[in-house]
Design a protein around this motif. Structure first.
Motif, PDB file in Angstrom:
ATOM      1  N   GLU A 126       0.583  -1.500  -0.448  1.00  0.00           N
ATOM      2  CA  GLU A 126      -0.016   0.098   0.169  1.00  0.00           C
ATOM      3  C   GLU A 126       0.970   1.483  -0.479  1.00  0.00           C
ATOM      4  OE1 GLU A 126      -3.307   0.253   2.702  1.00  0.00           O
ATOM      5  OE2 GLU A 126      -4.003   1.528   2.379  1.00  0.00           O
ATOM      6  N   ARG A 127       1.850   1.585   0.475  1.00  0.00           N
ATOM      7  CA  ARG A 127       2.903   2.691   0.900  1.00  0.00           C
ATOM      8  C   ARG A 127       3.772   2.578  -0.058  1.00  0.00           C
ATOM      9  NH1 ARG A 127       6.369   2.498   6.195  1.00  0.00           N
ATOM     10  NH2 ARG A 127       4.168   1.612   7.456  1.00  0.00           N
ATOM     11  N   ALA A 128       3.693   1.704  -0.985  1.00  0.00           N
ATOM     12  CA  ALA A 128       4.916   1.761  -2.173  1.00  0.00           C
ATOM     13  C   ALA A 128       3.359   2.578  -3.651  1.00  0.00           C
ATOM     14  CB  ALA A 128       5.147   0.631  -2.866  1.00  0.00           C
ATOM     15  N   ALA A 129       2.255   2.199  -3.757  1.00  0.00           N
ATOM     16  CA  ALA A 129       1.119   2.815  -4.621  1.00  0.00           C
ATOM     17  C   ALA A 129       1.368   3.817  -5.143  1.00  0.00           C
ATOM     18  CB  ALA A 129      -0.281   2.325  -3.444  1.00  0.00           C
ATOM     19  N   GLU A 130       1.830   4.488  -5.065  1.00  0.00           N
ATOM     20  CA  GLU A 130       1.643   6.447  -5.452  1.00  0.00           C
ATOM     21  C   GLU A 130       3.660   6.410  -5.947  1.00  0.00           C
ATOM     22  OE1 GLU A 130       0.606   9.203  -3.470  1.00  0.00           O
ATOM     23  OE2 GLU A 130       1.369  10.603  -4.661  1.00  0.00           O
ATOM     24  N   ARG A 131       4.142   6.139  -5.308  1.00  0.00           N
ATOM     25  CA  ARG A 131       5.810   6.001  -6.478  1.00  0.00           C
ATOM     26  C   ARG A 131       4.852   4.270  -8.044  1.00  0.00           C
ATOM     27  NH1 ARG A 131       9.615   3.954  -2.013  1.00  0.00           N
ATOM     28  NH2 ARG A 131       7.905   3.866  -0.777  1.00  0.00           N
ATOM     29  N   CYS A 132       4.543   3.773  -7.799  1.00  0.00           N
ATOM     30  CA  CYS A 132       4.115   2.502  -9.116  1.00  0.00           C
ATOM     31  C   CYS A 132       2.964   3.292  -9.775  1.00  0.00           C
ATOM     32  CB  CYS A 132       3.625   1.809  -7.688  1.00  0.00           C
ATOM     33  SG  CYS A 132       4.268   0.083  -7.263  1.00  0.00           S
ATOM     34  N   ILE A 133       2.771   3.495  -9.137  1.00  0.00           N
ATOM     35  CA  ILE A 133       1.834   4.876  -9.983  1.00  0.00           C
ATOM     36  C   ILE A 133       2.215   5.425 -11.013  1.00  0.00           C
ATOM     37  CG2 ILE A 133      -0.464   6.164 -10.163  1.00  0.00           C
ATOM     38  CD1 ILE A 133      -1.574   4.189  -8.773  1.00  0.00           C
ATOM     39  N   ASN A 134       3.258   6.400 -10.254  1.00  0.00           N
ATOM     40  CA  ASN A 134       3.654   7.736 -11.384  1.00  0.00           C
ATOM     41  C   ASN A 134       4.873   6.772 -11.968  1.00  0.00           C
ATOM     42  OD1 ASN A 134       3.295   9.841  -9.606  1.00  0.00           O
ATOM     43  ND2 ASN A 134       4.372   9.371  -7.803  1.00  0.00           N
ATOM     44  N   VAL A 135       5.867   5.538 -11.659  1.00  0.00           N
ATOM     45  CA  VAL A 135       6.285   4.750 -12.996  1.00  0.00           C
ATOM     46  C   VAL A 135       5.506   4.149 -13.523  1.00  0.00           C
ATOM     47  CG1 VAL A 135       7.705   2.389 -13.021  1.00  0.00           C
ATOM     48  CG2 VAL A 135       8.361   4.101 -11.248  1.00  0.00           C
ATOM     49  N   LEU A 136       4.272   3.948 -13.548  1.00  0.00           N
ATOM     50  CA  LEU A 136       3.476   3.688 -14.474  1.00  0.00           C
ATOM     51  C   LEU A 136       3.374   4.920 -15.094  1.00  0.00           C
ATOM     52  CD1 LEU A 136       0.212   1.122 -12.809  1.00  0.00           C
ATOM     53  CD2 LEU A 136       2.201   0.299 -15.091  1.00  0.00           C
ATOM     54  N   LEU A 137       3.066   5.637 -15.201  1.00  0.00           N
ATOM     55  CA  LEU A 137       2.065   6.937 -15.510  1.00  0.00           C
ATOM     56  C   LEU A 137       3.791   7.590 -16.834  1.00  0.00           C
ATOM     57  CD1 LEU A 137       0.242   9.321 -13.731  1.00  0.00           C
ATOM     58  CD2 LEU A 137      -0.690   8.036 -15.333  1.00  0.00           C
ATOM     59  N   GLU A 138       4.593   7.538 -16.404  1.00  0.00           N
ATOM     60  CA  GLU A 138       5.751   7.265 -16.997  1.00  0.00           C
ATOM     61  C   GLU A 138       5.319   6.631 -17.915  1.00  0.00           C
ATOM     62  OE1 GLU A 138       9.698   8.003 -15.233  1.00  0.00           O
ATOM     63  OE2 GLU A 138       8.926   8.437 -13.135  1.00  0.00           O
ATOM     64  N   LEU A 139       5.794   5.598 -17.738  1.00  0.00           N
ATOM     65  CA  LEU A 139       5.158   4.145 -18.677  1.00  0.00           C
ATOM     66  C   LEU A 139       4.880   4.632 -19.921  1.00  0.00           C
ATOM     67  CD1 LEU A 139       6.601   0.986 -17.600  1.00  0.00           C
ATOM     68  CD2 LEU A 139       8.189   2.442 -18.576  1.00  0.00           C
ATOM     69  N   ILE A 140       3.428   4.711 -19.774  1.00  0.00           N
ATOM     70  CA  ILE A 140       2.470   5.828 -20.420  1.00  0.00           C
ATOM     71  C   ILE A 140       2.700   6.862 -21.462  1.00  0.00           C
ATOM     72  CG2 ILE A 140      -0.083   6.827 -20.905  1.00  0.00           C
ATOM     73  CD1 ILE A 140      -1.017   4.812 -18.166  1.00  0.00           C
ATOM     74  N   GLN A 141       3.836   7.114 -20.972  1.00  0.00           N
ATOM     75  CA  GLN A 141       4.061   8.747 -21.492  1.00  0.00           C
ATOM     76  C   GLN A 141       5.005   8.766 -23.275  1.00  0.00           C
ATOM     77  OE1 GLN A 141       2.741  11.727 -21.264  1.00  0.00           O
ATOM     78  NE2 GLN A 141       1.892  10.899 -19.343  1.00  0.00           N
TER      79      GLN A 141
END
Lengths: 452, 946
Positions: B383-398
């Protein structure tokens, strides 16, 4: 246990086949080859263990041929794979090397060996030394004239420059030569992040021995006495009584060949053994402690002053090891950003001395640049200037697309972990007995990656 | 001079040439000839006709020549034992040769001749060789005992060879010890007897042998130790102590087997400090396995995957060593990724994410996809890492790489389900990428997101409309999501446009589609919306249960089975051994895998761990309901039988035949166990709760990747005749018994329980061993399966001529009795001991009157004869001989099998005639029961076709 064993050529021809239990249908080698060839539609390597119609196929690749075992039982796959590997080693020991040609030229000898190595599907004797007294056929040794052999260190990981059968030591004629090769072979993995810091590194090392000593005298091998083996996590790092870590050669874990006696290892770091003939790993070790990486790579990307749709990329390679050592064969593989359409290269220092030659090759399909050296002496620095034509014009994010860069190299007489052999003693009473002793070091790249 | 020249001879008449040379007096010419023959043999040529000539070369002093001849003999020993036995006199003589090599060679080769006649000659030499002075001879003889056991187990026991083997465990030579262990382990496995049962006395002996024997022997000893149940914690501790030095072995198989033993024993040790120390001790050797060749690494990684599921702390500090290397083959990379996810923790997540991100830019598409999924799975579980994971995913979407974007959207949907109302701000970014979506799963995920958050997306209606344009062409996964999302949109924003959309969608889904799931879902929505929109809101927009990441983790009982099978193929496939070991072993007292989907290792999905609101009450329904007397419902049974149905006691053999009850109840006891195992195997499959209203989790979608590994059973009672209940089944054999494999699917609206079965009288006297079917109560929509042992009972014999028909009745507490028919496959009756002597075959064929002969031409094209033979042998039809008819290109195969018919078994004799390349095959059969012939002819086409 093992139902069948076979050796297949790269084209899928069966060159050696042996059936031990008779419970697997005959066409299994074709079934196997088709499956391996077209795994996932042909794009991927097949895993070494798989099941087709109730038959389990296990295989290893070595010397360009496939060594395969089939079974219907729930066997230990690591046992079977180890055995297949070992059979590859035995073939090397007896025929000098493992290749399709060597197998074809020696098939009767190999059948004789196989009958001793596996009985009723169970592994028997798997040491080249022990097999010697059971074998009656003579090997046909291939001449190492073929260019494909290349540099001696490129075949496998061992001291394989020597193409020689273990049966050699039983000869009494003048052609026989008593010698022992001890090679410290290290494969290094290193990952640099975009800022040049080391993210992860590891050394996988082995002391490979290839012994041709008639009468099998005992030998003792002394290693650094400042050698420490243990885990990084231990609360108080044990540097074995040596104050600072820089003085100590630290290993995470190691294991030894079964012939090795460790009675003097704890106190004197000395290994004693009666080496069997042929090649074997006397000791395998692994270290994740820091070491000085032998190569550094720096990338810079600039806008071309003359053209807005061009960029200039500088790739600099620095050989960070002693100038008394020379890396043989460096290959730098540089994936290029998607934006790059075409490119051309220039060498910064065009007239380097010492017979160094370099070349570059733009592999358009894989979209990568390959930069090769025949050799690179320690302490030297080389730069490649790449002029790339871009699709969308220059942008600052371009640098991220240059990489990850991979390096492949071999550095003879270099040892990343600083492990060394203090002495190699052959214990034979006879004063006149002085066989050739070769102690060599070599460090090779395993996965040497510079990320962007 | 090299051997490869022997491959060169391919001209015609070479056989004749070989013959000449083999008879030559010139030794080297002779030797050359044998080598040529062996070369021919290697490339697959039939050189068996040279047998007499080669055997003639056997009596020689030249050891090299002798070995070559033996090589030839061993090759043909298995396929043509009748020929190999010709050399028997020389073998016996050689077994007393002064040269130990020759003695061993003789025993080794004799053991490979698989014909029972050889045993007469083999026993004495074997006895001598087991006590030979030379260790090489002893170790060869030790293996030979296992060979002999396979041919004639009684003889091995009578001659006391097993005891000699056990004595050899204490031999001074490591190889002898290793082979004694291997031999005993093999015998134990084929016989199922406790010949190698470790007792507390023999334990010490084995532990000592562990230090004395070869590396291969150590593996066998360790594998046997893994089955040993220690008496107490002390016992376990001493085993661990003795085994742990093996962790340092250079041989990976030894290391992994040692880990298996230690893992098992640690369960019993109470001393937590010792457990911790051992965990610490195991880590470095396990990591060292990853320095081996890729092939070994792969096996190690598959095993480590299991180990970290049970004891993640062993390697929790080592996540770095699982980072992928540049030159790792893809099969290694994929496994490393899986372990990295399992070891990811809040402590190391930054490092791990950095790696995943790097992998997501690599070249291999499958690997990239898996890396993106890995990020999503870490987000769901940490749970505590979720936000970091999402940020990485957003970078990848870019990066706008098509498959990266799609994969990222799929995992973001799971993250939304795990953390509702937390990260919706990123929806806008996702919506920018609608055009790139072309894969159903990604589309469905995006549509779910739009529907779920329709109120926060201003142009949700426009976005959905884009998808709706192609509605008829979409896959059903996308269609289902579109229906649900449109309904959600309408409920949240009941404006004009959504109203039009919902009209359109529901009309299409109810009228134009053939997909019943889609139609049903649309109807449900339609009715909900038209009767009570508020209720519809409550149902459709209800809060969804939060999901957890348990994908790719094995269900606990399977995990335990696999951990007990560490360092075996089972641990590589992640399947229980029964699922792929095809050699039927009496030792394995398990019912075969009936639920092939029990291990969906490849389905990367986040399971729907719903609270199961609408699922069936699992308790008994109406236990007070009168249990109708099933037996009474069947016509042919005489007196009224006791009505006590629910008691699952094995004593319930109320078939009106008390006489055989003693023997039968024993058998039933055994079968009862069998049944239990089946129950256990079936039980862990939880009833999947398919939420028809808002089923966004991929688990609810029928995962197409998990194709069933075995053919489905034929349907006996279709749902329309069974009031919604579907029964499938087939009579077959398992472990030497006739069984009825049944599977049920409850398509009715009520939970069903109390399943019972009965047969009408039939041609083979078959009847169920117990009336109760061991299947759990079935919730609506759930399925279950059972294996019903069948017995043959003279009282159930129908007097008319044999026919394969079976009349069956099955009842349950809710729906009453169903009657249906099934056809008995002949193969179910064929017994494992149906092999006979070839002489017996010939004489039977002669003595059975010709009137009993039947023949039929079958339109089968026999191409792969060897495979067909194997297939036939698997159903207990055994090969007697395979010959070429002289002067024609016709081939004949003689086969036999024994049908277990009531009274006396019937030996079926078969002759198949065919010509290679010409379609069609002629079958002749003879037996004492000519009425079985039609059944045989019915069974054959399927068996002969490949």
């Amino acid at each position: 246990m093992i139902s069948q064993f076979f050796i297949l050529s790269p084209r899928g021809d069966t060159i050696i086949t042996r059936d031990y239990l008779g419970n697997v249908p005959k066409g299994s080698s074709e079934v196997f080859f088709r499956k391996v060839k077209f795994w996932d539609g042909g794009g991927h390597d097949a895993p070494p263990v798989f099941n087709v119609d109730g038959v389990n196929y296990l295989h290893v690749k070595d010397g360009g041929v496939l060594l395969v075992a089939t079974t219907r039982d729930n066997v230990s796959p690591s046992l079977v794979l180890e055995l297949l590997k070992r059979i590859g080693g035995i073939i090397k020991d007896y025929c000098g090397l493992l290749s399709e040609e060597a197998v074809r030229k020696n098939f009767v000898l190999l059948y004789e060996l196989l009958d001793e190595v596996i009985d009723y599907g169970y592994p028997q004797s798997s040491s080249s030394e022990a097999l010697k007294e059971l074998i009656r056929n003579e090997p046909t040794i291939l001449k190492p004239s073929k260019s494909k052999l290349g540099s001696p260190f490129q075949i496998g990981k061992g001291p394989t420059g020597v193409i020689k059968s273990v049966l050699d030591t039983t000869r009494t004629d003048s052609g026989r030569r008593d010698e022992i090769f001890v090679d410290i072979v290290e494969k290094i993995s290193c990952t640099f992040n975009a800022s040049g810091y080391i993210q992860a590194s590891q050394i996988d090392g082995a002391i490979q021995v290839k012994s041709y000593l008639a009468g099998n005298p005992a030998i003792s091998l002394a290693l650094n006495d400042n050698l420490a083996i243990g885990r990084r996590e231990s609360v108080t790092p044990d540097y074995g009584g040596y104050g600072s870590p820089s003085d100590v050669v630290m290993l995470d874990d190691c294991n030894f060949h079964e012939s090795v006696s460790l009675t003097r290892f704890e106190t004197e770091r000395t290994l004693e053994l009666i080496p069997p003939d042929g090649e074997f790993a006397l000791m395998n070790y692994r270290s994740t402690y820091d070491f000085k990486p032998p190569f550094r790579v720096y990338t810079t990307v600039e806008e071309d002053r003359d053209s807005s749709i061009k960029a200039v990329i500088f790739i600099k390679v620095r050989a960070d090891f002693g100038s008394d050592k020379v890396a043989s064969g460096l290959e730098v593989v540089i994936p290029m950003p998607k934006d790059v359409q075409r490119l051309s290269c220039e060498y910064e220092n065009k007239d380097i001395k010492g017979g160094i030659t370099q070349s570059w090759d733009w592999q358009e399909k894989a979209h990568r640049l390959v930069w090769k050296f025949n050799k690179v002496p320690g302490g030297t620095e080389h730069t490649l200037k790449v002029r790339a034509t871009l699709e969308d014009g220059f942008n600052a994010a371009l640098k991220r697309g240059v990489g990850p860069i991979n390096l492949q190299f071999t550095i003879p007489m270099f040892c990343a972990s600083r492990l060394n052999v203090r002495y190699l003693q052959i214990q034979k009473a006879d004063k006149n007995y002085s066989p050739y002793r070769w102690v060599r070091y070599v460090t090779m790249s395993n996965s040497y990656v510079v990320r962007s | 001079m090299s051997d490869s020249k022997y491959f060169a001879t391919t001209k015609k008449g070479e056989i004749h040439e070989f013959k000449e040379d083999l008879r030559s007096l010139d030794k080297s010419k002779k030797k050359d000839a044998v080598k040529k023959v062996i070369a021919a043999m290697t490339v697959g040529k039939d050189v068996s006709m040279l047998f007499p000539d080669v055997v003639n070369c056997m009596q020689t002093d030249d050891l090299e020549l002798k070995k070559l001849v033996y090589l030839y003999l061993i090759n043909y020993a298995k396929t043509q034992p009748d020929l190999a036995i010709m050399g028997v006199n020389t073998f016996v003589k050689d077994s007393q040769d002064p040269n130990p090599l020759i003695r061993a060679l003789a025993v080794r080769t004799m053991g490979c001749i698989r014909v029972d006649k050889i045993t007469e000659y083999l026993c004495d030499p074997l006895q001598r060789c087991l006590k030979d002075d030379d260790p090489y001879v002893r170790k060869t003889a030790a293996v030979c005992v296992a060979k002999l056991y396979d041919i004639n187990p009684e003889l091995v026991e009578d001659r006391g060879f097993l005891d000699i083997l056990k004595d050899l465990l204490a031999d001074s030579n490591p190889m002898v010890v290793a082979n004694a262990v291997a031999s005993l382990a093999e015998i134990q496995e084929v016989s199922g007897k406790d010949v190698f049962q470790i007792t507390s006395q023999s334990l010490f002996k084995l532990l000592r042998a562990l230090n004395e024997c070869t590396e291969w022997g150590q593996v066998f000893i360790l594998d046997s130790l893994a089955t040993y149940q220690p008496r107490d914690a002390k016992d376990a501790e001493s085993i661990v102590e003795r085994v742990s030095p093996r962790l340092q072995h250079a041989n990976c198989a030894v290391v992994l087997s040692a880990v298996k033993v230690i893992m098992k024993q640690l369960d019993l040790i109470e001393d937590q400090t010792l457990v911790k120390t051992m965990h610490k001790k195991m880590a470095p050797p396990l990591v060292t396995l990853l320095s081996a060749e890729s092939e070994i690494q792969y096996v190690a990684l598959r095993n480590i995957n299991l180990i970290v599921q049970k004891q993640p702390q062993i390697l929790s500090h080592e996540v770095k060593v699982f980072f992928c290397k540049y030159n790792d083959p893809i099969y290694v990379k994929m496994e490393k990724l899986e372990i990295m996810i399992k070891l990811a923790s809040e402590r190391n997540i930054d490092q791990v994410l950095l790696e995943f991100k790097e992998y997501a830019t690599e070249v291999d598409v499958d690997f990239v996809r898996k890396a993106v999924r890995a990020i999503g799975r870490c987000a769901v579980s940490l749970e505590r890492a979720a936000e970091r994971c999402i940020n990485v995913l957003l970078e990848l979407i870019q990066t706008k790489v098509n498959y990266v974007v799609q994969e990222a959207i799929i995992v973001i949907k799971d993250i939304f389900r795990r953390y509702p109302n937390r990260y919706e701000s990123i929806i806008a970014t996702l919506c920018e990428n609608l055009d790139t979506l072309d894969e159903p799963e990604a589309k469905a995920s995006m549509i779910w997101i739009i529907g779920e958050y329709a109120e926060r997306i201003d142009n949700a209606d426009e976005l959905l409309e884009q998808f709706l344009e192609a509605f008829p062409e979409e896959s059903s996964l996308v269609q289902l999501q579109l229906v649900t999302a449109t309904v959600k949109l309408f409920l949240k924003k009941p404006t004009e446009r959504p109203q039009q959309m919902i009209q359109l969608v529901l009309t299409y889904a109810t009228q134009e589609t053939d997909n019943p799931d889609l139609r049903d879902r649309a109807y449900v929505y339609w009715r909900l919306l038209s009767t009570d929109p508020e209720a519809a809101k409550a149902v459709v927009l209800a809060e969804k249960p939060v999901i957890a990441d348990n994908s790719n983790s094995l269900e606990p009982s399977l995990l335990n089975t696999l951990l007990n099978n560490l360092s075996t193929l089972a641990s590589v496939y992640h399947k229980p051994p029964e699922a792929f070991v095809s050699r039927t072993r009496l030792a394995v007292q398990r019912v075969d895998e009936l639920q092939p989907t029990a291990f969906e290792e490849d389905v990367v999905s986040i399971s729907n761990s719903d609270g199961n609101a609408g699922a069936a009450p699992s308790g008994k329904a109406e236990s007070s309901a009168p249990a109708p007397d099933l037996l009474g419902d069947l016509l042919d049974l005489g007196g009224p039988a006791p009505a006590a149905a629910p008691a699952p006691a094995p004593a319930q053999t109320s078939n009106g035949n008390a006489g055989a009850a003693g023997g039968i109840s024993d058998l039933l006891g055994g079968l009862g166990d069998l049944d239990m195992a089946g129950g256990v195997a079936a039980a862990p499959q939880p009833a999947r709760y398919a939420d028809p209203f808002a089923a966004p989790a991929p688990a609810a979608a029928p995962a197409p990747a998990a194709a069933p590994a075995v053919a489905p059973l034929p349907v006996l009672l279709p749902a329309d005749k069974g009031k919604g209940l579907t029964i499938s089944g087939q009579v077959g054999r398992q472990n030497g018994h006739i069984v009825y494999q049944l599977s049920f699917h409850n398509g009715s609206g009520t939970p069903l329980d109390g399943f019972m079965i009965q047969f009408n009288k039939n041609s083979f006297g078959l009847s169920p061993a117990a009336q109760n079917i061991d299947v759990p109560p079935l919730a609506p929509g759930a399925g279950g399966s059972a294996v019903v042992p069948l017995l043959q009972n003279p009282a159930m014999l129908s007097p008319v001529a044999a026919n394969a028909g079976l009349q069956i009745a099955i009842r349950n507490n809710q729906q009453g009795v169903f009657y249906f028919n099934d056809v008995l496959p002949l193969t179910a009756l064929l017994t494992e001991d149906g092999r006979i002597e070839s002489s017996a075959f010939v004489s039977s064929w002669k003595t059975i009157p010709d009137a009993n002969e039947a023949n039929k031409a079958l339109p089968v094209n026999l191409t792969n004869v060897e495979a067909v033979k194997a297939k036939l042998a698997a159903v207990n039809i055994f090969l007697m001989a395979h010959k070429q008819v002289p002067t024609t290109n016709e081939e004949v195969i003689y086969l036999t099998g024994r049908a277990n018919t009531v009274g006396a078994p019937t030996q079926l004799l078969l002759e198949l005639r065919f010509s290679k390349g010409t379609p069609g095959i002629k079958v002749f059969t003879k037996s004492n029961r000519p009425d079985l012939a039609p059944m045989l002819f019915d069974a054959l086409p399927a068996l002969l076709a490949l």
